[in-house]
Design an enzyme around this catalytic site. Sequence first.
Site, mmCIF file in Angstrom:
data_model
loop_
_atom_site.group_PDB
_atom_site.id
_atom_site.type_symbol
_atom_site.label_atom_id
_atom_site.label_comp_id
_atom_site.label_asym_id
_atom_site.label_seq_id
_atom_site.Cartn_x
_atom_site.Cartn_y
_atom_site.Cartn_z
ATOM 1 N N TYR A 265 0.821 -1.206 0.000
ATOM 2 C CA TYR A 265 0.000 0.000 0.000
ATOM 3 C C TYR A 265 0.861 1.265 0.000
ATOM 4 O O TYR A 265 0.438 2.297 -0.503
ATOM 5 C CB TYR A 265 -0.893 0.034 1.242
ATOM 6 C CG TYR A 265 -2.254 -0.572 1.055
ATOM 7 C CD1 TYR A 265 -2.401 -1.880 0.619
ATOM 8 C CD2 TYR A 265 -3.398 0.173 1.330
ATOM 9 C CE1 TYR A 265 -3.652 -2.427 0.467
ATOM 10 C CE2 TYR A 265 -4.658 -0.378 1.182
ATOM 11 C CZ TYR A 265 -4.782 -1.671 0.751
ATOM 12 O OH TYR A 265 -6.023 -2.209 0.603
ATOM 13 N N LYS B 265 2.551 -15.450 2.504
ATOM 14 C CA LYS B 265 2.707 -16.138 1.216
ATOM 15 C C LYS B 265 4.191 -16.448 1.079
ATOM 16 O O LYS B 265 4.850 -16.052 0.112
ATOM 17 C CB LYS B 265 2.172 -15.229 0.092
ATOM 18 C CG LYS B 265 2.125 -15.871 -1.283
ATOM 19 C CD LYS B 265 1.081 -16.953 -1.439
ATOM 20 C CE LYS B 265 1.208 -17.634 -2.789
ATOM 21 N NZ LYS B 265 0.321 -18.813 -2.933
ATOM 22 N N ASP C 162 -3.641 -18.092 0.393
ATOM 23 C CA ASP C 162 -4.659 -18.731 -0.458
ATOM 24 C C ASP C 162 -5.417 -19.792 0.327
ATOM 25 O O ASP C 162 -6.648 -19.897 0.258
ATOM 26 C CB ASP C 162 -4.045 -19.297 -1.748
ATOM 27 C CG ASP C 162 -2.799 -20.137 -1.529
ATOM 28 O OD1 ASP C 162 -2.262 -20.153 -0.393
ATOM 29 O OD2 ASP C 162 -2.345 -20.789 -2.487
ATOM 30 N N ASP D 113 -6.676 -6.671 3.950
ATOM 31 C CA ASP D 113 -7.771 -5.983 3.266
ATOM 32 C C ASP D 113 -8.728 -7.018 2.680
ATOM 33 O O ASP D 113 -9.944 -6.949 2.860
ATOM 34 C CB ASP D 113 -7.187 -5.096 2.150
ATOM 35 C CG ASP D 113 -8.257 -4.374 1.356
ATOM 36 O OD1 ASP D 113 -9.201 -3.863 1.973
ATOM 37 O OD2 ASP D 113 -8.147 -4.337 0.112
ATOM 38 N N ASP E 127 -12.617 -8.488 4.345
ATOM 39 C CA ASP E 127 -13.900 -8.420 3.627
ATOM 40 C C ASP E 127 -14.540 -9.806 3.569
ATOM 41 O O ASP E 127 -15.745 -9.958 3.758
ATOM 42 C CB ASP E 127 -13.700 -7.917 2.186
ATOM 43 C CG ASP E 127 -13.978 -6.424 2.042
ATOM 44 O OD1 ASP E 127 -13.783 -5.696 3.036
ATOM 45 O OD2 ASP E 127 -14.375 -5.993 0.941
HETATM 46 C C1 IPM Z 1 -10.545 -0.824 3.770
HETATM 47 C C2 IPM Z 1 -10.754 -0.218 2.400
HETATM 48 C C3 IPM Z 1 -9.575 0.684 2.102
HETATM 49 C C4 IPM Z 1 -8.323 -0.171 2.088
HETATM 50 C C5 IPM Z 1 -9.714 1.484 0.802
HETATM 51 C C6 IPM Z 1 -11.004 2.289 0.770
HETATM 52 C C7 IPM Z 1 -8.526 2.375 0.570
HETATM 53 O O1 IPM Z 1 -10.927 -1.211 1.460
HETATM 54 O O2 IPM Z 1 -10.495 -0.063 4.755
HETATM 55 O O3 IPM Z 1 -10.450 -2.043 3.852
HETATM 56 O O4 IPM Z 1 -7.996 -0.798 1.071
HETATM 57 O O5 IPM Z 1 -7.660 -0.229 3.116
HETATM 58 MG MG MG Z 2 -11.034 -3.151 2.251
#
Ligand code: IPM
Ligand code: MG
Length: 354
Positions: free
Chosen positions: A135, A189, A221, A245, A249
Amino acid sequence: MKICVLPGDGIGPEIMAEAVRVLQALDLDCEMAEGLLGGGAVDATGDPYPEATQRLAQDADAVLLGAVGGPQWDNLPREQRPERGLLGIRKQLGLFANLRPAVLYRELANASTLKPEVVAGLDILIVRELTGDIYFGQPRGIETRELDGRQERFGFNTMQYSESEIRRILRVAFAAARRRNRKLCSVDKMNVLETTQLWRDVASETAAEYPDVELSHMLVDNAAMQLVRNPKQFDVIVTGNMFGDILSDEASMLTGSIGMLPSASLDVDNKGLYEPCHGSAPDIAGQGVANPLATILSVAMMLRYTFAREDDARRIESAVKRVLAQGYRTADIYEPGTQRVGTGAMGDAVLAAL
Ligand code: IPM
Ligand code: MG
């Protein structure tokens, strides 16, 4: 208690209004100051993280954030995009430790797309490193280069971690595991990437400081697969910025209700930024139907981690469980037989339960 409130874009202002009402109802001695971040900040000042907001955030003990972003800002140059504001505040405040719990509330067992027996009682914590990795690594960019005798565009980013960056996030994760079920899974990884070979080595070394916590390692993975195959094998997961990240999710969707999940991003002194895991949901913005519970639960995390007010944090969490038990549901978690309410009415129910 000095709190910087950044409602942000989309549904941000609506959900933040409810979270602020809940905070005020606790009658704590706190001072709130509101600022701009994200798309609204770009429109007003040309900068997604304007200087006035930087001063407010640096001056505060904690930052409460709604959500940023929306399609109208997607075509701006990269440095003006709302996401850049979010990355900027994380980096500037040194918020390296991102805690993302994925908890399935008993009342919402049917909200998940996975079979109830796979997810019932799920309670995992993802600890994501937030200020390093690909990042932020340099060099990065898109350049025209000569490849095989012709000019071509070339994109590149750099994955990198120092030993000290890895060790400090591992320590946060081990400490968190200690307060839970004492199981920590470090995700990397290492079969392909040197950066994450170092990650694995440092994780193993750090384990010596926490003999009471069981450390395991998993390739990313496989971790992505195990999270949907048998998520309850995990207690705490620790990983780098990019894998975190993605996996966070995935983990949030195990609960079926991303509208329920708060998060904390902490610096070395437990100063923190607290925000819901979900985004700004521009498609439902302004309609009063968004779920404010993740933001309200973010207030609970703030009281717990930055202000060490565990009792007040639990009061909020119990109030949220109570409104779910009473059958109140926003549209995102609605099922037949429950009572569908809007953002404000959900806030009212939490206040009544408090
Ligand atoms: C998160 C989001 C952010 C990230 C984006 C919006 C930059 O996806 O907080 O997980 O990738 O960290
Ligand atoms: Mg995110």
